[in-house]
Design an enzyme around this catalytic site. Structure first.
Site: not given
Length: 481
Positions: A148, A355
């Protein structure tokens, strides 16, 4: 990038399958199937070239439903709907933080990873998540965590756990690690945590030497709570002593069966910041398109010789914005569909987040509507189908033997062109191909920040150079096993 040959594109339940080849026109191609077994096999597809486009035969396989869940197709779509809802909630959470409004692998691969500094990255499908996961060593044990880039802190579930999500595999047990230690309130890491999370109050427990506690919460209601600690972290044969992480004893959310999250964001406690001396603030990943029997890689450090890219790396400038969280921003200046430039005033805003933890790319309404209109124009011969969750541009492909898929390309500042792999253009909601959707979503407001999700990053080497303040892209087949 362009693709002259198409491989199987099957996006069933939690994962997307497909890959591209070498030169060609502005069209990608796909095959759809109803057989679950086909998800586990490679197929050699018949294709031909016409007028600079690659056309693939569309073969439908007979038989029953997808078999993805005990309740059949309906439960599969319900699960997908829940996962997409969680993805939308994550997007909303990132908007708020950005100030924008509202397992295991083959032994030879593991050995190669240790030799080259590659950490295998795989689909999280077997762990019931649409995100990508990596397995790392922690305190003598192992933890499988979601990769992440928007998280400030790495955290794992710890025993004894007061309230934990359903993890596959054992919890991290601090009592079994002689190198584990809780960090006190007066530590610099505790101060950094408070700055990163904005939780200046309530970060300390009771007692004469109170420990540093943490709380990470997300807009969809998910959270992780526990204490800040440090222990040995092992990554592809590299040992990091005193690695600071969150030892979570109360954790809930759409994390599937994973141990927690690997924080790769731009903050003092992220893995990248903590390993600055070893790896120079550079990392990259290559996300695999398949559910099983393959892995991509996470590479720490700037040694490009361990990459397997087939095109030169092209870099765009990273936009620095220290007040907007740990995110990686770049400027999106254009999008092309099938070689046709999309016209939109929304490109003037520019800034987008790259992302790894968001699934579907979300665009501001003006840009999304322009992309949608162009895609519909080029895909007009195929009948439309009802939208699904956050995906509102869908088609019914059950009656077709061949499908031509317009290519999708992002253009970043510096005229850096990045073509999305064919497996990232469409999402198969229904296993009978009666509901196949453009894998992009619209944000609610022009004031929000667009996000490039992991679904559109497959089969790319994406390089984050934090010291050089740039992000690079190159074509790479992320299928190492």
């Amino acid at each position: 990038m362009a693709w002259g040959a198409c491989t199987l594109l099957l996006l069933l339940l939690l994962v997307v399958l497909g890959a591209g080849g070498g030169g060609g026109g502005g069209v990608h191609c796909l095959e759809v199937t109803r057989s679950r077994r086909a998800l586990q096999r490679r197929h050699h597809l018949r294709s031909r070239a016409e007028s600079g486009a690659t056309i693939l035969e569309l073969r439908h396989h007979g038989g029953g439903g997808g078999g993805l869940g005990k309740s059949g197709e309906r439960s599969r779509e319900e699960e997908l709907g829940g996962l997409f809802s969680s993805d939308a909630a994550r997007v909303s959470s990132l908007q708020r933080r950005a100030g924008g409004g509202g397992g295991s692998w083959a032994e030879d691969e593991a050995a190669a990873a240790a030799a080259t500094g590659r950490v295998p990255v795989t689909s999280g499908a077997r762990l019931r998540t649409l995100n990508y996961v990596a397995t790392v060593g922690l305190g003598g044990g192992e933890a499988t965590v979601i990769v992440d880039t928007a998280s400030e802190l790495t955290w794992v579930q710890c025993a004894p756990c007061a309230s934990c999500h359903d993890q596959q595999g054992p919890l991290f047990d601090p009592a079994s690690s002689p190198s584990y230690a809780v960090l006190p309130c007066n530590s610099s890491s505790c101060d950094a945590l408070q700055v990163a999370t904005g939780s200046a109050a309530g970060a300390c427990g009771g007692g004469e030497q109170p420990s540093c506690s943490y709380t990470l919460s997300y807009r969809d209601g998910s959270y992780s709570q526990g204490v800040l600690a440090h222990d040995k972290l092992s990554l592809a044969g590299e040992v990091i002593d005193g690695f600071v992480f969150g030892c979570g004893t109360s954790n809930q959310g759409p994390f599937g069966g994973t141990s927690g999250l690997m924080g790769l964001g731009r903050s003092q406690l992220s893995l990248i910041s903590q390993t600055m001396d070893q790896f120079g603030g550079v990392f990259s990943y290559c996300l695999p398109p398949k559910e099983s029997e393959s892995s991509g890689s996470l590479v720490l450090g700037g040694d490009t010789s361990v990459y397997r890219n087939s095109t030169p790396i092209v870099y765009t400038t990273m936009v620095s914005d220290p007040v907007q969280g740990p995110f990686y921003f770049v400027n999106l200046t254009g999008i092309t569909i099938g070689g046709q430039e999309v016209e939109s005033s929304g490109f003037s805003a520019g800034k987008v987040i790259v992302d790894s933890g968001t699934i579907i790319t979300s665009l501001v309404p003006s840009v999304y509507n322009a992309v949608k209109a162009e895609f519909l124009s080029q895909f007009a011969e195929y009948p439309q189908a009802p939208g699904f969750s956050i995906l509102d541009t869908c088609f019914n492909l059950t009656g077709f033997r061949e499908v031509q898929i317009p290519s999708l390309k992002f253009v970043f500042e510096g005229n850096v062109e990045v073509e999305v792999d064919s497996s990232g253009a469409l999402y198969f909601v229904s296993s009978d191909s009666s509901q196949v959707c453009l894998a992009l979503a619209s944000l609610k407001s022009e004031y929000e920040t667009s996000i490039i999700g992991n679904y559109q990053q497959k089969n790319l080497r994406v390089i984050f150079d934090t010291l050089g303040s740039q992000i690079g892209f190159a074509q790479e087949t992320c299928d190492y096993i």
